[in-house]
Motif scaffolding. Structure first.
Motif, PDB file in Angstrom:
ATOM      1  N   ALA A   1      66.019  41.829  87.414  1.00 59.42           N
ATOM      2  CA  ALA A   1      66.809  41.027  86.478  1.00 59.42           C
ATOM      3  C   ALA A   1      65.954  40.719  85.254  1.00 59.42           C
ATOM      4  O   ALA A   1      64.809  40.274  85.385  1.00 59.42           O
ATOM      5  N   GLU A   2      66.551  40.978  84.096  1.00 60.74           N
ATOM      6  CA  GLU A   2      65.936  40.536  82.842  1.00 60.74           C
ATOM      7  C   GLU A   2      66.730  39.288  82.474  1.00 60.74           C
ATOM      8  O   GLU A   2      67.885  39.373  82.050  1.00 60.74           O
ATOM      9  N   THR A   3      66.141  38.137  82.702  1.00 64.52           N
ATOM     10  CA  THR A   3      66.938  36.913  82.713  1.00 64.52           C
ATOM     11  C   THR A   3      66.230  35.757  82.031  1.00 64.52           C
ATOM     12  O   THR A   3      64.996  35.695  82.020  1.00 64.52           O
ATOM     13  N   ASP A   4      67.055  34.826  81.521  1.00 66.40           N
ATOM     14  CA  ASP A   4      66.494  33.576  81.001  1.00 66.40           C
ATOM     15  C   ASP A   4      66.568  32.494  82.066  1.00 66.40           C
ATOM     16  O   ASP A   4      66.335  31.318  81.795  1.00 66.40           O
ATOM     17  N   GLY A   5      66.939  32.864  83.283  1.00 67.75           N
ATOM     18  CA  GLY A   5      66.967  31.923  84.395  1.00 67.75           C
ATOM     19  C   GLY A   5      68.158  30.974  84.375  1.00 67.75           C
ATOM     20  O   GLY A   5      68.139  29.934  85.033  1.00 67.75           O
ATOM     21  N   LYS A   6      69.193  31.344  83.640  1.00 65.39           N
ATOM     22  CA  LYS A   6      70.395  30.510  83.502  1.00 65.39           C
ATOM     23  C   LYS A   6      70.918  30.055  84.874  1.00 65.39           C
ATOM     24  O   LYS A   6      71.060  30.852  85.803  1.00 65.39           O
ATOM     25  N   VAL A   7      71.152  28.736  84.963  1.00 66.06           N
ATOM     26  CA  VAL A   7      71.711  28.158  86.186  1.00 66.06           C
ATOM     27  C   VAL A   7      73.159  27.770  85.898  1.00 66.06           C
ATOM     28  O   VAL A   7      73.456  27.152  84.871  1.00 66.06           O
ATOM     29  N   MET A   8      74.039  28.140  86.809  1.00 65.76           N
ATOM     30  CA  MET A   8      75.467  27.831  86.604  1.00 65.76           C
ATOM     31  C   MET A   8      75.743  26.366  86.922  1.00 65.76           C
ATOM     32  O   MET A   8      74.945  25.687  87.565  1.00 65.76           O
ATOM     33  N   LYS A   9      76.908  25.876  86.486  1.00 65.47           N
ATOM     34  CA  LYS A   9      77.320  24.496  86.736  1.00 65.47           C
ATOM     35  C   LYS A   9      77.244  24.144  88.234  1.00 65.47           C
ATOM     36  O   LYS A   9      76.930  23.028  88.617  1.00 65.47           O
ATOM     37  N   CYS A  10      77.476  25.143  89.071  1.00 66.44           N
ATOM     38  CA  CYS A  10      77.452  24.923  90.533  1.00 66.44           C
ATOM     39  C   CYS A  10      76.032  24.750  91.070  1.00 66.44           C
ATOM     40  O   CYS A  10      75.842  24.445  92.250  1.00 66.44           O
ATOM     41  N   GLY A  11      75.031  24.933  90.219  1.00 60.72           N
ATOM     42  CA  GLY A  11      73.646  24.708  90.640  1.00 60.72           C
ATOM     43  C   GLY A  11      72.905  25.972  91.058  1.00 60.72           C
ATOM     44  O   GLY A  11      71.711  25.920  91.356  1.00 60.72           O
ATOM     45  N   LEU A  12      73.614  27.092  91.077  1.00 58.54           N
ATOM     46  CA  LEU A  12      72.962  28.339  91.499  1.00 58.54           C
ATOM     47  C   LEU A  12      72.551  29.179  90.293  1.00 58.54           C
ATOM     48  O   LEU A  12      73.273  29.233  89.295  1.00 58.54           O
ATOM     49  N   PRO A  13      71.402  29.852  90.390  1.00 58.67           N
ATOM     50  CA  PRO A  13      71.003  30.752  89.292  1.00 58.67           C
ATOM     51  C   PRO A  13      71.898  31.986  89.273  1.00 58.67           C
ATOM     52  O   PRO A  13      72.310  32.473  90.325  1.00 58.67           O
ATOM     53  N   CYS A  14      72.179  32.466  88.066  1.00 60.32           N
ATOM     54  CA  CYS A  14      73.052  33.652  87.929  1.00 60.32           C
ATOM     55  C   CYS A  14      72.382  34.931  88.427  1.00 60.32           C
ATOM     56  O   CYS A  14      73.030  35.782  89.039  1.00 60.32           O
ATOM     57  N   HIS A  15      71.098  35.110  88.096  1.00 63.05           N
ATOM     58  CA  HIS A  15      70.563  36.477  88.159  1.00 63.05           C
ATOM     59  C   HIS A  15      70.500  37.104  89.552  1.00 63.05           C
ATOM     60  O   HIS A  15      70.869  38.268  89.693  1.00 63.05           O
ATOM     61  N   PRO A  16      70.098  36.352  90.606  1.00 60.61           N
ATOM     62  CA  PRO A  16      70.084  37.060  91.897  1.00 60.61           C
ATOM     63  C   PRO A  16      71.489  37.424  92.375  1.00 60.61           C
ATOM     64  O   PRO A  16      71.688  38.447  93.027  1.00 60.61           O
ATOM     65  N   ILE A  17      72.454  36.580  91.980  1.00 59.01           N
ATOM     66  CA  ILE A  17      73.843  36.855  92.375  1.00 59.01           C
ATOM     67  C   ILE A  17      74.353  38.083  91.627  1.00 59.01           C
ATOM     68  O   ILE A  17      74.929  39.005  92.224  1.00 59.01           O
ATOM     69  N   ASN A  18      74.108  38.117  90.324  1.00 61.22           N
ATOM     70  CA  ASN A  18      74.579  39.258  89.531  1.00 61.22           C
ATOM     71  C   ASN A  18      73.970  40.576  90.026  1.00 61.22           C
ATOM     72  O   ASN A  18      74.660  41.584  90.162  1.00 61.22           O
TER      73      ASN A  18
END
Ligand SMILES: Cc1cc2nc3c(=O)[nH]c(=O)nc-3n(C[C@H](O)[C@H](O)[C@H](O)COP(=O)(O)O)c2cc1C
Length: 170
Positions: free
Chosen positions: A80-97
């Motif tokens: 993942a090339e990520t800024d570490g964005k965390v969703m409103k639900c509290g989970l980070p996007c990148h491992p899920i994506n």
């Protein structure tokens, strides 16, 4: 093969034939990842496609000496090339994506007669060193890909449905 047949047929493959994966099939598999959904359409997945034998062997070592990883003709390093964005639900996007993209890969592989195994047991620093992956990139998983040596169906070990489903309320 319909999608549910692919889901039922997919299993973790830990023995591969010494047979290359055709470029067309590899491209189709990568395209399946490319088309996966992601939070806010972030598409932060990146893949290193490894076919070089020595490099695959090194990756197998970095994966706790799981030798089958190096025996597959292709190993994907899913990053993942990520800024570490965390969703409103509290989970980070990148491992899920990246996980969704990998699932697309696993199911497309089944459709094409190929097998995969998700590898989460690996030394990330070591894999970065082997593949020249920059420090800020996150490696989510390794995935060997190849023709299964034993394509016979296995009984999947799963919890019963009533252990995992709550109807209406928990
Ligand atoms: C996040 C994740 C990490 C995993 N890591 C490994 C691993 O390092 N080595 C391995 O042999 N299998 C690994 N697996 C495969 C699981 O053991 C396997 O999916 C599970 O036992 C169910 O079996 P099935 O895939 O054949 O249905 C991993 C699977 C997932 C989803």
């Amino acid at each position: 093969m319909n999608i549910f047949d692919a889901i039922k047929t997919r299993k973790s493959v830990r023995k591969y034939l010494d047979k290359p994966v055709e470029e067309e099939k590899l491209n189709q598999i990568l395209e399946a990842a490319h088309l996966a959904p992601s939070a806010s359409n972030r598409q932060e997945w990146r893949f290193v496609v490894v076919q070089d034998k020595d490099t695959r062997k090194k990756l197998a070592q970095a994966a706790g000496s799981q030798s089958f990883v190096g025996e597959a003709p292709v190993v994907l390093a899913a990053c993942a090339e990520t800024d570490g964005k965390v969703m409103k639900c509290g989970l980070p996007c990148h491992p899920i994506n990246v996980a969704i993209a990998l699932d697309h890969i696993m199911l497309t592989a089944v459709e094409l007669g190929l097998g995969t195994c998700w590898i989460g047991h690996f030394d990330a620093l070591e894999v970065k060193k082997i593949l020249g992956i920059p420090e800020e990139i996150v490696i989510v998983g390794l995935m060997p890909l190849g023709y299964p040596a034993d394509p016979s169906a296995i009984q999947k070990k799963r919890l019963s449905m009533d252990q995992i489903i709550h109807m209406e309320r928990w």
